[in-house]
Design a protein around this motif. Structure first.
Motif, mmCIF file in Angstrom:
data_model
loop_
_atom_site.group_PDB
_atom_site.id
_atom_site.type_symbol
_atom_site.label_atom_id
_atom_site.label_comp_id
_atom_site.label_asym_id
_atom_site.label_seq_id
_atom_site.Cartn_x
_atom_site.Cartn_y
_atom_site.Cartn_z
ATOM 1 N N ALA A 28 5.514 -5.873 -2.723
ATOM 2 C CA ALA A 28 6.365 -4.833 -3.310
ATOM 3 C C ALA A 28 6.146 -3.467 -2.654
ATOM 4 O O ALA A 28 6.723 -2.482 -3.084
ATOM 5 N N GLY A 29 5.293 -3.408 -1.651
ATOM 6 C CA GLY A 29 5.057 -2.132 -0.985
ATOM 7 C C GLY A 29 3.926 -1.325 -1.595
ATOM 8 O O GLY A 29 3.701 -0.180 -1.219
ATOM 9 N N ARG A 30 3.201 -1.897 -2.533
ATOM 10 C CA ARG A 30 2.053 -1.209 -3.144
ATOM 11 C C ARG A 30 0.813 -1.537 -2.333
ATOM 12 O O ARG A 30 0.617 -2.655 -1.904
ATOM 13 N N LEU A 31 -0.034 -0.535 -2.142
ATOM 14 C CA LEU A 31 -1.260 -0.710 -1.370
ATOM 15 C C LEU A 31 -2.352 -1.344 -2.211
ATOM 16 O O LEU A 31 -2.370 -1.216 -3.428
ATOM 17 N N PHE A 32 -3.279 -2.005 -1.532
ATOM 18 C CA PHE A 32 -4.487 -2.503 -2.179
ATOM 19 C C PHE A 32 -5.479 -1.349 -2.152
ATOM 20 O O PHE A 32 -6.196 -1.147 -1.190
ATOM 21 N N GLY A 33 -5.520 -0.556 -3.182
ATOM 22 C CA GLY A 33 -6.337 0.664 -3.207
ATOM 23 C C GLY A 33 -5.453 1.856 -2.924
ATOM 24 O O GLY A 33 -4.273 1.867 -3.279
ATOM 25 N N SER A 34 -6.008 2.862 -2.280
ATOM 26 C CA SER A 34 -5.216 4.044 -1.933
ATOM 27 C C SER A 34 -5.719 4.608 -0.614
ATOM 28 O O SER A 34 -6.784 4.244 -0.122
ATOM 29 N N VAL A 35 -4.937 5.501 -0.043
ATOM 30 C CA VAL A 35 -5.293 6.155 1.211
ATOM 31 C C VAL A 35 -6.164 7.360 0.883
ATOM 32 O O VAL A 35 -5.790 8.205 0.065
ATOM 33 N N THR A 36 -7.324 7.450 1.505
ATOM 34 C CA THR A 36 -8.267 8.538 1.239
ATOM 35 C C THR A 36 -8.148 9.620 2.302
ATOM 36 O O THR A 36 -7.602 9.375 3.388
ATOM 37 N N PRO A 37 -8.651 10.817 2.022
ATOM 38 C CA PRO A 37 -8.672 11.869 3.044
ATOM 39 C C PRO A 37 -9.440 11.454 4.301
ATOM 40 O O PRO A 37 -9.082 11.861 5.407
#
Length: 148
Positions: free
Chosen positions: A86-95
């Motif tokens: 569905a286009g959702r990431l496994f986790g999130s993008v960090t700085p």
């Protein structure tokens, strides 16, 4: 409680500043996370070393900040990460992920603590992040998150 900041804290101060904060804030948040150390007479000597190190790493003038800003805004940052159907990431993008992607794209070295993400990036697509280069200069960087 008197503390010495070892990292920049929004609304409180920059590296090497000696500030007074409430005991609980220092004891429960700043010191455990490594953002500050307790003030002592011996620690006061370390403040000058911390400030000297900050001056070396820091962008000193607005002209330098504007040069880095133009370099950052000219870079196309693409970040490959794992995502579901569905286009959702496994986790999130960090700085930290964004800082390494900027470096890989041919941009300048950016400290991950200077990258400000308004809302957690948890979906594929184009996102905007802000990089605080100087007190008066911030660059807007477009990050395209694609599935790996």
């Amino acid at each position: 409680m008197k503390i010495i900041l070892t990292h920049e804290v929004s609304g409180l101060g920059t590296v090497g500043d000696v500030v007074d904060v409430k005991d609980g804030y220092a004891r429960n948040y700043l010191v455990p996370r490594g953002l500050a150390i307790r003030w002592t007479k011996g620690g006061e000597k370390d403040v000058e070393q911390i400030r000297r190190g900050r001056r070396i790493r820091e962008i000193a003038t607005i002209e330098q900040a504007n040069e880095v800003k133009s370099q950052l805004e000219g870079v196309k940052v693409r970040l490959k990460t794992r995502a579901g159907d569905a286009g959702r990431l496994f986790g999130s993008v960090t700085p930290a992920d964004i800082a390494s992607a900027i470096k890989d794209a041919g941009g300048p070295q950016v400290d991950k603590r200077r990258i400000e993400v308004a809302a957690p990036i948890k979906t594929l697509g184009a996102h905007q992040v802000s990089v605080r280069l100087h007190a008066e200069v911030a660059a807007k960087v477009g990050v395209e998150v694609v599935a790996a």
